[in-house]
Motif scaffolding. Sequence first.
Motif, PDB file in Angstrom:
ATOM      1  N   UNK A   1       0.818  -1.230   0.000  1.00 17.13           N
ATOM      2  CA  UNK A   1       0.000   0.000   0.000  1.00 17.13           C
ATOM      3  C   UNK A   1       0.844   1.269   0.000  1.00 17.13           C
ATOM      4  N   UNK A   2       1.996   1.186  -0.735  1.00 16.49           N
ATOM      5  CA  UNK A   2       2.805   2.389  -0.935  1.00 16.49           C
ATOM      6  C   UNK A   2       2.238   3.112  -2.161  1.00 16.49           C
ATOM      7  N   UNK A   3       1.179   3.887  -1.960  1.00 14.62           N
ATOM      8  CA  UNK A   3       0.391   4.460  -3.058  1.00 14.62           C
ATOM      9  C   UNK A   3       1.188   5.426  -3.931  1.00 14.62           C
ATOM     10  N   UNK A   4       2.051   6.224  -3.333  1.00 16.32           N
ATOM     11  CA  UNK A   4       2.766   7.246  -4.096  1.00 16.32           C
ATOM     12  C   UNK A   4       4.109   6.767  -4.646  1.00 16.32           C
TER      13      UNK A   4
ATOM     14  N   UNK B   1      14.134   2.452 -12.063  1.00 16.62           N
ATOM     15  CA  UNK B   1      13.472   3.761 -12.113  1.00 16.62           C
ATOM     16  C   UNK B   1      12.529   3.882 -10.920  1.00 16.62           C
ATOM     17  N   UNK B   2      12.571   5.033 -10.263  1.00 13.10           N
ATOM     18  CA  UNK B   2      11.742   5.274  -9.075  1.00 13.10           C
ATOM     19  C   UNK B   2      10.936   6.547  -9.292  1.00 13.10           C
ATOM     20  N   UNK B   3       9.660   6.452  -8.965  1.00 15.92           N
ATOM     21  CA  UNK B   3       8.790   7.628  -9.096  1.00 15.92           C
ATOM     22  C   UNK B   3       7.982   7.786  -7.813  1.00 15.92           C
ATOM     23  N   UNK B   4       8.076   8.967  -7.232  1.00 13.26           N
ATOM     24  CA  UNK B   4       7.284   9.300  -6.047  1.00 13.26           C
ATOM     25  C   UNK B   4       6.328  10.401  -6.422  1.00 13.26           C
ATOM     26  N   UNK B   5       5.092  10.092  -6.406  1.00 11.85           N
ATOM     27  CA  UNK B   5       4.110  11.085  -6.849  1.00 11.85           C
ATOM     28  C   UNK B   5       4.362  11.409  -8.305  1.00 11.85           C
TER      29      UNK B   5
ATOM     30  N   UNK C   1      20.983   6.973  -6.478  1.00 10.19           N
ATOM     31  CA  UNK C   1      22.078   7.691  -5.822  1.00 10.19           C
ATOM     32  C   UNK C   1      21.586   8.858  -4.975  1.00 10.19           C
ATOM     33  N   UNK C   2      20.394   9.407  -5.313  1.00  9.74           N
ATOM     34  CA  UNK C   2      19.890  10.582  -4.587  1.00  9.74           C
ATOM     35  C   UNK C   2      19.170  10.202  -3.288  1.00  9.74           C
ATOM     36  N   UNK C   3      18.916   8.901  -3.077  1.00  2.00           N
ATOM     37  CA  UNK C   3      18.185   8.469  -1.883  1.00  2.00           C
ATOM     38  C   UNK C   3      19.087   8.478  -0.651  1.00  2.00           C
ATOM     39  N   UNK C   4      18.476   8.613   0.495  1.00  2.56           N
ATOM     40  CA  UNK C   4      19.220   8.514   1.746  1.00  2.56           C
ATOM     41  C   UNK C   4      19.584   7.051   1.984  1.00  2.56           C
TER      42      UNK C   4
END
Length: 644
Positions: A532-535, A548-552, A559-562
Motif C-alpha cells: 500500500x505504498x500508493x505514491x 526507475x523510481x517515481x514518487x508522486x 544515488x539521490x536516496x538517503x
Amino acid sequence: MNLNVKLTNISNFEHSEFNFRSGCINILEMPNAAGKSAILKAIATAYSFPLKSRIAEESATRLGIWRKVPPQPLAKIGSSRGIIEIKANGDVRTCIIETQEDIIVNQDGDEKFLFTSFVSIESELFRRISGGEDSLKWLLPAVSKVEDYERVLNVVFSIFDKIEKSLQITKDKKSHLELLKSEIERTKEELTIVEQELEDINQEIEKAKDKMDPELKKKYEKTSAKIENLRTKINEKEKEVKNSSNDLRRLAKEIERHKKELEDIDTKISEIDVELKQLGTDKEVKREIENIEKELDDLGKKRAIIQYRLKMFKSALSLNEGTCPLCGSGEFNKNYIQNRIEETQRELNKTDSEARAFTAKKENLARKLERIKDLNKKLPELLDKKQYIEREIDKLHREIEPIELKTRSLDNEIKALKSELAEKEELLNKLREKIMEKSEVKELYRKIELLLERKGELSARLSQKYEEIEEISKINILEREIPLDRAEELCKLYIAALNEVLNWLKNRINEQKKGFAERFNKSIDNVITRLKFKNLKVWIDSEDLRILIKRGESHQLIASLSLSEKSVIAVLLQIAIKEAFLPKVPIFLIDEVITDFDKERAYEVIKYLLEVAKEKDWIIILAKVGEKSSIMQISSIDEITKIF
C-alpha cells in the motif's frame, strides 16, 4: 513444513541444532557475535552450492561463505571439517566443508539462491544499491541464459569479422587480378610487336648473311642454336627449382601445422598432469574410499548397538513398575530411563549425521576416482597422438631432404649452364663483331640488342605478373585454402548464415532481457501494491535494465536516496526478485537489515512477509540482535510488535 538445521563445527557451533517453521516469521535472536549470521550463511550454502559462475563465487566470498583459496571461512577454527545438515519435508541436504579444501554437497543447489533469497548488508543487491548503483544488468546473467547466449554471440561475431575481412581481401584481390590481367594483355601486345620487329630485322640480317663468309655464317648459326638450347635448359631447370620451392613451402606449412597440434597436445597433457597431481593417484583415492567404508561399517555396528540400547530403554519404560536392571539403583526410575532414551537418541542422531557425512565424502571420492580414470584414459590417447604427429613430422622432414638435395643439384646445374651460356654469348659477340664490320649489318645488330633488351624486360614483367596471379589465386578462409573465383560467393554464403545466427542470438538476448524486466516489474508492482505504498512506483527499463523510481509526480535516482531509503528499496527489490526468479525454493533469509528500519516501515514490510509466508508456505527467517539466544515464531499480525 519444518526446516531442521544441524551444524557441526560451523563457526561458533560445535554441535548445534535449530528448527524453523513455514507459514510464519521465524525470529532468530542472538547476542552479537553469537553466530546468527553463520546460521543463515550455512542455510544459504546448502541451497546454493556448487557455484558455477564468477559472480556467484565473488558474492559467496564477500558473504564469507566460501574462499577459492582455503581455509574455508564457515568451518570452525581449529577443526578440519565442518558439516551442515538440513532436512525439510523429506529433502536432506548435507554439506561437508573441508577446512583446507572445498565444500562438498550431496545434492546440487541453485546459485541463484545467493542473489534472490538472502538479504544482508553484505549481499550483492544490498551492497550495490547502497553504493548508488541503479541497474540490474549484473543480475541478468545470474537468473537467465543471457550469459550463455552472449558467449556464443561473441564467438559468432569473431567469426563474422574474420569472414568480412576475408570478403574484403577477396574483393581487393579480384580487383588486383583484373588489373594484372589487363597489364598482362598490354605486355603481350607490346611483346608481339617487339618479336615482329626482331623477326623483320633478322630477315634483313639473313639477307646480309648470304653475302658473308659461309664458314663464319655456319659458326654463328651453330653458336646461336647452342645459346638458345642453353637458355631453354636453364628455363626448364629454373621451373623445376620453382616447383621444388613450392613443395618445400607446402611441406614447411604442414610441419608448422603439426607443431601447433603438438603444442596443443602438450598443453592438454600438462593440464592433465597438474589435475592428476591435485586429485592424487587412483590407489590413494581407493585407499581413502576403503577407509571411509571401514568407518561406515564401524558406524553401522555402532548404530546397531545404539539402536539395541534404545530399544531396551524403551522396553524398560513400558514396564513402568518393579525392578529395572537398566536403572542405576535397580529400582524402576522413569526419569532416569527417559533421560537415557534422550541421550541415546542424540547419540543415534550424531551417528547418523556422521554416516551421512562419510557417505557424501565417499560419493565425492567416487566422482574423483572416475575423473582420475577418465584422465588416465585420455593421457595415453594424447601421448599416442603426439607420437603419431612426431612421426608425421619426421616423415615430412625425410620428404624435404631429397627435395633440398635435388634443389641444390639443380642450382649447381643452372650455375654451370649459365657459365657455359656466358662463354657462348661471348663467342657469339665476337662472331657478331666480325659480321658487323659492314656498317648496315652493324646498325641492324644494334637494333636487335635494343629489342632483345626490351623483350627481356617484357618477358620478366610477364613472369612477375604470372607469379603475382599465382600468389593471389587462393585465399585462406577459416583455416581453409579457397580458390579466389569461389571465395567471394562462399564468404557471402557464410555472412548470410552468420547474420541469421546473430539475429537469432540477439533476439534471444532481447527476449531474455524483456522477460527478465516483465517478470521483475510484475513482481515489484505486486509487492508495492500489497504494501500500500500508493505514491511509490519502482520498475526497470527493459532496454538498459536501469531501476526507475517515481514518487508522486517526481522521478528519483538511486544515488539521490538517503541510506535508509536505499535499504528499504533494496529489501523491496530483493523480495520482488525472490518471488520472480526463485519462488520454488520456499526459504527467505534476512540478516538484520529490516530491524534497522524505522518501526513503521519495518512493521509494513514484516507484515507483508508474514502474508507471503502464510500464502506460499515459505520459511522466512529474520535474524536480529538480542540479549539471549532464541527462536520465536510470529504467526499473526498482532505478534509483530514483539519483534521491536
